[in-house]
Design a protein around this motif. Sequence first.
Motif, PDB file in Angstrom:
ATOM      1  N   TRP A  15      32.433  21.413  50.345  1.00 38.02           N
ATOM      2  CA  TRP A  15      32.915  21.465  48.965  1.00 38.02           C
ATOM      3  C   TRP A  15      33.632  20.187  48.544  1.00 38.02           C
ATOM      4  O   TRP A  15      33.474  19.710  47.411  1.00 38.02           O
ATOM      5  CB  TRP A  15      33.842  22.663  48.800  1.00 38.02           C
ATOM      6  CG  TRP A  15      34.490  22.754  47.459  1.00 38.02           C
ATOM      7  CD1 TRP A  15      35.817  22.642  47.180  1.00 38.02           C
ATOM      8  CD2 TRP A  15      33.844  22.998  46.204  1.00 38.02           C
ATOM      9  NE1 TRP A  15      36.041  22.786  45.827  1.00 38.02           N
ATOM     10  CE2 TRP A  15      34.846  23.003  45.208  1.00 38.02           C
ATOM     11  CE3 TRP A  15      32.516  23.191  45.821  1.00 38.02           C
ATOM     12  CZ2 TRP A  15      34.571  23.206  43.865  1.00 38.02           C
ATOM     13  CZ3 TRP A  15      32.226  23.393  44.475  1.00 38.02           C
ATOM     14  CH2 TRP A  15      33.247  23.396  43.519  1.00 38.02           C
ATOM     15  N   THR A  16      34.431  19.613  49.435  1.00 39.52           N
ATOM     16  CA  THR A  16      35.194  18.426  49.065  1.00 39.52           C
ATOM     17  C   THR A  16      34.274  17.274  48.672  1.00 39.52           C
ATOM     18  O   THR A  16      34.583  16.499  47.769  1.00 39.52           O
ATOM     19  CB  THR A  16      36.114  17.989  50.212  1.00 39.52           C
ATOM     20  OG1 THR A  16      35.347  17.897  51.432  1.00 39.52           O
ATOM     21  CG2 THR A  16      37.247  18.984  50.410  1.00 39.52           C
ATOM     22  N   SER A  17      33.132  17.162  49.325  1.00 36.94           N
ATOM     23  CA  SER A  17      32.158  16.130  48.980  1.00 36.94           C
ATOM     24  C   SER A  17      31.307  16.549  47.793  1.00 36.94           C
ATOM     25  O   SER A  17      31.061  15.764  46.877  1.00 36.94           O
ATOM     26  CB  SER A  17      31.265  15.824  50.193  1.00 36.94           C
ATOM     27  OG  SER A  17      30.209  14.948  49.835  1.00 36.94           O
ATOM     28  N   PHE A  18      30.861  17.804  47.810  1.00 41.15           N
ATOM     29  CA  PHE A  18      29.994  18.308  46.741  1.00 41.15           C
ATOM     30  C   PHE A  18      30.662  18.182  45.374  1.00 41.15           C
ATOM     31  O   PHE A  18      30.052  17.725  44.403  1.00 41.15           O
ATOM     32  CB  PHE A  18      29.650  19.775  47.014  1.00 41.15           C
ATOM     33  CG  PHE A  18      28.851  20.435  45.915  1.00 41.15           C
ATOM     34  CD1 PHE A  18      27.466  20.440  45.958  1.00 41.15           C
ATOM     35  CD2 PHE A  18      29.486  21.063  44.846  1.00 41.15           C
ATOM     36  CE1 PHE A  18      26.726  21.050  44.951  1.00 41.15           C
ATOM     37  CE2 PHE A  18      28.764  21.669  43.836  1.00 41.15           C
ATOM     38  CZ  PHE A  18      27.381  21.663  43.890  1.00 41.15           C
ATOM     39  N   SER A  19      31.923  18.585  45.270  1.00 35.53           N
ATOM     40  CA  SER A  19      32.599  18.619  43.971  1.00 35.53           C
ATOM     41  C   SER A  19      32.729  17.225  43.372  1.00 35.53           C
ATOM     42  O   SER A  19      32.555  17.038  42.162  1.00 35.53           O
ATOM     43  CB  SER A  19      33.966  19.286  44.102  1.00 35.53           C
ATOM     44  OG  SER A  19      34.786  18.609  45.032  1.00 35.53           O
ATOM     45  N   GLY A  24      38.818  30.861  52.590  1.00 29.27           N
ATOM     46  CA  GLY A  24      37.531  30.265  52.922  1.00 29.27           C
ATOM     47  C   GLY A  24      37.230  28.992  52.172  1.00 29.27           C
ATOM     48  O   GLY A  24      36.384  28.202  52.601  1.00 29.27           O
ATOM     49  N   ALA A  25      37.888  28.764  51.038  1.00 29.54           N
ATOM     50  CA  ALA A  25      37.619  27.586  50.223  1.00 29.54           C
ATOM     51  C   ALA A  25      38.858  26.710  50.178  1.00 29.54           C
ATOM     52  O   ALA A  25      39.961  27.198  49.932  1.00 29.54           O
ATOM     53  CB  ALA A  25      37.198  27.993  48.814  1.00 29.54           C
ATOM     54  N   LEU A  81      34.893  38.277  38.438  1.00 27.03           N
ATOM     55  CA  LEU A  81      34.487  37.639  37.192  1.00 27.03           C
ATOM     56  C   LEU A  81      33.619  36.411  37.439  1.00 27.03           C
ATOM     57  O   LEU A  81      33.153  35.791  36.481  1.00 27.03           O
ATOM     58  CB  LEU A  81      35.729  37.219  36.396  1.00 27.03           C
ATOM     59  CG  LEU A  81      36.625  38.361  35.913  1.00 27.03           C
ATOM     60  CD1 LEU A  81      37.959  37.808  35.430  1.00 27.03           C
ATOM     61  CD2 LEU A  81      35.941  39.145  34.811  1.00 27.03           C
ATOM     62  N   ARG A  82      33.405  36.062  38.697  1.00 28.95           N
ATOM     63  CA  ARG A  82      32.682  34.827  38.991  1.00 28.95           C
ATOM     64  C   ARG A  82      31.168  35.019  38.930  1.00 28.95           C
ATOM     65  O   ARG A  82      30.606  35.922  39.547  1.00 28.95           O
ATOM     66  CB  ARG A  82      33.065  34.279  40.365  1.00 28.95           C
ATOM     67  CG  ARG A  82      32.339  32.971  40.718  1.00 28.95           C
ATOM     68  CD  ARG A  82      32.905  32.317  41.953  1.00 28.95           C
ATOM     69  NE  ARG A  82      34.285  31.947  41.769  1.00 28.95           N
ATOM     70  CZ  ARG A  82      34.698  30.852  41.125  1.00 28.95           C
ATOM     71  NH1 ARG A  82      33.818  30.022  40.603  1.00 28.95           N
ATOM     72  NH2 ARG A  82      35.983  30.600  41.016  1.00 28.95           N
ATOM     73  N   LEU A  83      30.541  34.105  38.208  1.00 29.18           N
ATOM     74  CA  LEU A  83      29.089  34.010  38.176  1.00 29.18           C
ATOM     75  C   LEU A  83      28.650  32.896  39.115  1.00 29.18           C
ATOM     76  O   LEU A  83      29.222  31.804  39.104  1.00 29.18           O
ATOM     77  CB  LEU A  83      28.608  33.686  36.758  1.00 29.18           C
ATOM     78  CG  LEU A  83      27.104  33.385  36.637  1.00 29.18           C
ATOM     79  CD1 LEU A  83      26.293  34.671  36.694  1.00 29.18           C
ATOM     80  CD2 LEU A  83      26.803  32.602  35.365  1.00 29.18           C
ATOM     81  N   ILE A  84      27.640  33.155  39.909  1.00 27.99           N
ATOM     82  CA  ILE A  84      26.960  32.109  40.665  1.00 27.99           C
ATOM     83  C   ILE A  84      25.703  31.759  39.877  1.00 27.99           C
ATOM     84  O   ILE A  84      24.925  32.645  39.498  1.00 27.99           O
ATOM     85  CB  ILE A  84      26.608  32.569  42.085  1.00 27.99           C
ATOM     86  CG1 ILE A  84      27.889  32.911  42.856  1.00 27.99           C
ATOM     87  CG2 ILE A  84      25.822  31.488  42.825  1.00 27.99           C
ATOM     88  CD1 ILE A  84      28.863  31.762  43.027  1.00 27.99           C
ATOM     89  N   ARG A 144      32.053  26.996  49.876  1.00 24.96           N
ATOM     90  CA  ARG A 144      32.880  27.301  48.692  1.00 24.96           C
ATOM     91  C   ARG A 144      32.753  28.746  48.248  1.00 24.96           C
ATOM     92  O   ARG A 144      33.751  29.425  47.997  1.00 24.96           O
ATOM     93  CB  ARG A 144      32.485  26.350  47.540  1.00 24.96           C
ATOM     94  CG  ARG A 144      33.146  26.690  46.194  1.00 24.96           C
ATOM     95  CD  ARG A 144      34.651  26.578  46.271  1.00 24.96           C
ATOM     96  NE  ARG A 144      35.295  27.037  45.048  1.00 24.96           N
ATOM     97  CZ  ARG A 144      35.679  28.277  44.789  1.00 24.96           C
ATOM     98  NH1 ARG A 144      35.486  29.226  45.717  1.00 24.96           N
ATOM     99  NH2 ARG A 144      36.266  28.600  43.673  1.00 24.96           N
ATOM    100  N   TYR A 145      31.538  29.265  48.103  1.00 29.12           N
ATOM    101  CA  TYR A 145      31.305  30.623  47.628  1.00 29.12           C
ATOM    102  C   TYR A 145      30.654  31.452  48.736  1.00 29.12           C
ATOM    103  O   TYR A 145      29.983  30.903  49.615  1.00 29.12           O
ATOM    104  CB  TYR A 145      30.384  30.612  46.398  1.00 29.12           C
ATOM    105  CG  TYR A 145      30.783  29.620  45.345  1.00 29.12           C
ATOM    106  CD1 TYR A 145      31.951  29.783  44.609  1.00 29.12           C
ATOM    107  CD2 TYR A 145      30.004  28.486  45.094  1.00 29.12           C
ATOM    108  CE1 TYR A 145      32.328  28.869  43.651  1.00 29.12           C
ATOM    109  CE2 TYR A 145      30.382  27.559  44.131  1.00 29.12           C
ATOM    110  CZ  TYR A 145      31.539  27.753  43.409  1.00 29.12           C
ATOM    111  OH  TYR A 145      31.917  26.838  42.462  1.00 29.12           O
ATOM    112  N   PRO A 146      30.809  32.760  48.706  1.00 25.73           N
ATOM    113  CA  PRO A 146      30.162  33.585  49.723  1.00 25.73           C
ATOM    114  C   PRO A 146      28.654  33.354  49.735  1.00 25.73           C
ATOM    115  O   PRO A 146      27.979  33.451  48.699  1.00 25.73           O
ATOM    116  CB  PRO A 146      30.505  35.016  49.284  1.00 25.73           C
ATOM    117  CG  PRO A 146      31.774  34.884  48.506  1.00 25.73           C
ATOM    118  CD  PRO A 146      31.663  33.567  47.800  1.00 25.73           C
ATOM    119  N   ASN A 147      28.135  33.000  50.881  1.00 25.94           N
ATOM    120  CA  ASN A 147      26.690  32.817  51.078  1.00 25.94           C
ATOM    121  C   ASN A 147      26.104  31.769  50.143  1.00 25.94           C
ATOM    122  O   ASN A 147      24.939  31.854  49.743  1.00 25.94           O
ATOM    123  CB  ASN A 147      25.947  34.149  50.888  1.00 25.94           C
ATOM    124  CG  ASN A 147      26.427  35.227  51.817  1.00 25.94           C
ATOM    125  OD1 ASN A 147      26.574  35.008  53.019  1.00 25.94           O
ATOM    126  ND2 ASN A 147      26.713  36.409  51.282  1.00 25.94           N
TER     127      ASN A 147
END
Length: 520
Positions: free
Chosen positions: A396-400, A27-28, A258-261, A367-370
């Motif tokens: 994501w490509t633009s956001f990052s 998805g990412a 382990l990922r924090l949003i 990038r991330y779920p929801n």
Amino acid sequence: MRRAILATCLSLLPALAGAQTLTVATGAPPTSVDPHYYNAAPNFALSMHIFDRLVERDAEVKPYPGLAASWEAIEPTVWEFRLRPGVTWHDGQPFTAEDVAFSIARPPLVPNSPASFSPFVRAIKRTEVIDPLTVRFHTAAPHPLLPVELGSIAIVARHAVEGRGTEDFNAGRAAIGTGPYRITSAVPGDRFELARNPAWFGPAQPWERVTYRVVANDTARVSALLAGDVDVIDQVPSTDLARLRRDSRVSIAEVQGLRLIFIAFDRSRRGNLPQVTDNAGNPLPTNPFDDLRVRRALTIAVNREALVDRVMEGAAAPAGQWMPRGTTTHAPDVPVPAFDPEAARRLLAEAGYPDGFRMTLFTPNDRYPNDARTAQAVAQMWTRIGVRTAVEALPWTSFSVRSSRQEFPLRLAGWGSSTGEAGSFLISVIGTFDRRAQRGAANAARYSNPALDALTDRAATLLKLEDRAAVLQQAIRLATDDVAMVPLFNIANAWATRRGLVHEPRMDERTVAMGTRPAP
């Protein structure tokens, strides 16, 4: 143990399995083949197919030998790594300690990296090549976490990479690894074609070819799996989990991630911030996020239980810190902030914003779920306390890229503590940005707290896990009290495969063909 079981199962597969092809839909999007360009999970997952590391981490993020057969601290500030003999690069040339020395020196030198890998090598002051299969790393102080940190550094071929840049990896000229697969074609943002490396030193892989596709749209990704167009998908939409669990055509693999949003406030400017104004649209004279009362107001105005129930549909856990429960450095005395919109309004009034203000929250939408839905929900909660919040969602490509340039007043982000300890977040995400010290590589918000940096540095020198955990938990408490960012939830990771396949879920959420095999 889980790796050993997986290796045994793979070794028992029939010869027919060697002719199979696996198609993965992620998805990412990985943004580059260069394994030192961007410390982001999609890029890391792709690189795991092509490159190896001295130390690898299994699905539970526990370290095990990779290109290094063994390692030990021969002096308090000297680590010696003995390399695996007989390893060759995809082009047949031998792997040696010179490649290791080159790879350790490279991350800080990669230009335009949105989030550098340099924090993982910051402790190394000198690399000493003893012989072709022995290398020593000299540190300024005892650094017990070095083997764990080196689990994030891919080893690249000096003869293929020296004098070349990130674009050469995408073109295939520099993408020469020792890993289980070699890359045959790359179209970043679309797909990557991989072919099995029969000379890999690890367990035999059942897939002759792997197609690694980017399918950002959740509905399209699920539809592709159900139609048989792909074999594995990650980031299973929470809206589809219950239905897919009942579908006999697929299997679901899940694990606590382990990922924090979280949401980060821009602290790079003392004056007015772009897209942060009073209610009449006039720029604010000062950065409101420099006021602790504003930060506290915004964190207690978030109903995390509602986010988990209504947006994530149970596929997450509310968070008050970045380390999830059950990890070694989780601080048990740091609770999830209580939802208290009335107290939030009082804090805003005390800070000089009785009528609130206006701002824009930026978020990725693929990038991330929801991710975009989460940002919209948080924006509504903040608007209810008078901080009128608009949302701008970007690919994501633009956001990052824009985020790394400090273009956003506040942003929704994510971080997976893949080392299994709190230190990587402290060093990379909320550590004071300092290129020379190789700190704050992913700190796009430019938060800074010298007391927090001091605790981080102290923890890195402690040999005993319990001593290190105590200091890291103290750092978590300090970051929480200062509202270094607004933690929202820890994601539960989920994959779906077509019937007949088994997938090993990883806590670090990386999607790799090596974790998928035909069912027994």
